[in-house]
Enzyme design. Structure first.
Site, short mmCIF file in Angstrom:
data_model
loop_
_atom_site.label_atom_id
_atom_site.label_comp_id
_atom_site.label_asym_id
_atom_site.label_seq_id
_atom_site.Cartn_x
_atom_site.Cartn_y
_atom_site.Cartn_z
N SER A 12 -15.76 6.14 9.20
CA SER A 12 -16.01 5.35 7.99
C SER A 12 -14.68 4.86 7.46
O SER A 12 -13.64 5.09 8.04
CB SER A 12 -16.73 6.18 6.92
N TYR A 64 -18.52 1.73 8.10
CA TYR A 64 -19.24 1.71 6.84
C TYR A 64 -18.39 2.28 5.72
O TYR A 64 -17.44 3.03 5.94
CB TYR A 64 -20.57 2.47 6.96
#
Length: 150
Positions: free
Chosen positions: A24, A57
């Site tokens: 991430s 993300y």
């Protein structure tokens, strides 16, 4: 439906890279909220120093921390201090992007915000599409075409 820029963080510096972490990118929550990046939203990351391009993300970091931390495999693509561009995208109709007016934050050396930019798509009197870019800065040091810079 077409794909458009939804939001962008331009020139933010990587503050850390954590290889042994789930993949991430952790970004100061205040930055995310200001441009409309949502938790767990997929983003594209473009490293201005190396040319590397990845997607991952978003995780919200501590508000006010100015953090930008690449986690997991993404940590291999950037080093602390690298300037990166983080962009989200949206799939929508043209009228949706006209309403959205995507926002961009531009960063200085210590991840301080040095400019706020808005992209505005609109319809001309003849119904053809046009756009304008507005900046808090008075000059056009970005090199936007004169026809769209305001």
């Amino acid at each position: 439906m077409e794909k458009y820029v939804g939001a962008k963080l331009h020139g933010i510096r990587v503050t850390d890279a954590k290889l042994n972490y789930h993949g991430s990118i952790t970004i100061d929550a205040d930055f995310c909220r200001e441009v409309g990046l949502k938790p767990l939203e997929y983003v594209e990351i473009w490293n201005k120093m190396s040319g590397a391009r990845i997607s991952t993300y978003v995780l919200y970091g501590d508000p006010g921390s100015r953090c930008c931390i690449l986690n997991g495999a993404a940590a291999r693509t950037c080093q602390q201090g690298d300037e990166i561009i983080i962009a989200s995208s949206v799939f929508c109709e043209i009228d949706d992007i006209i309403e959205l007016k995507p926002r961009v934050l531009v960063f200085g050396e210590n991840n301080e915000i040095v400019d706020r930019i808005t992209y505005e798509v609109f319809r001309r009197a003849d119904n053809s599409l046009d756009m304008a870019v507005s900046s808090e800065l008075s000059d056009n040091s970005y090199g936007f075409p004169a026809s769209i810079s305001g």
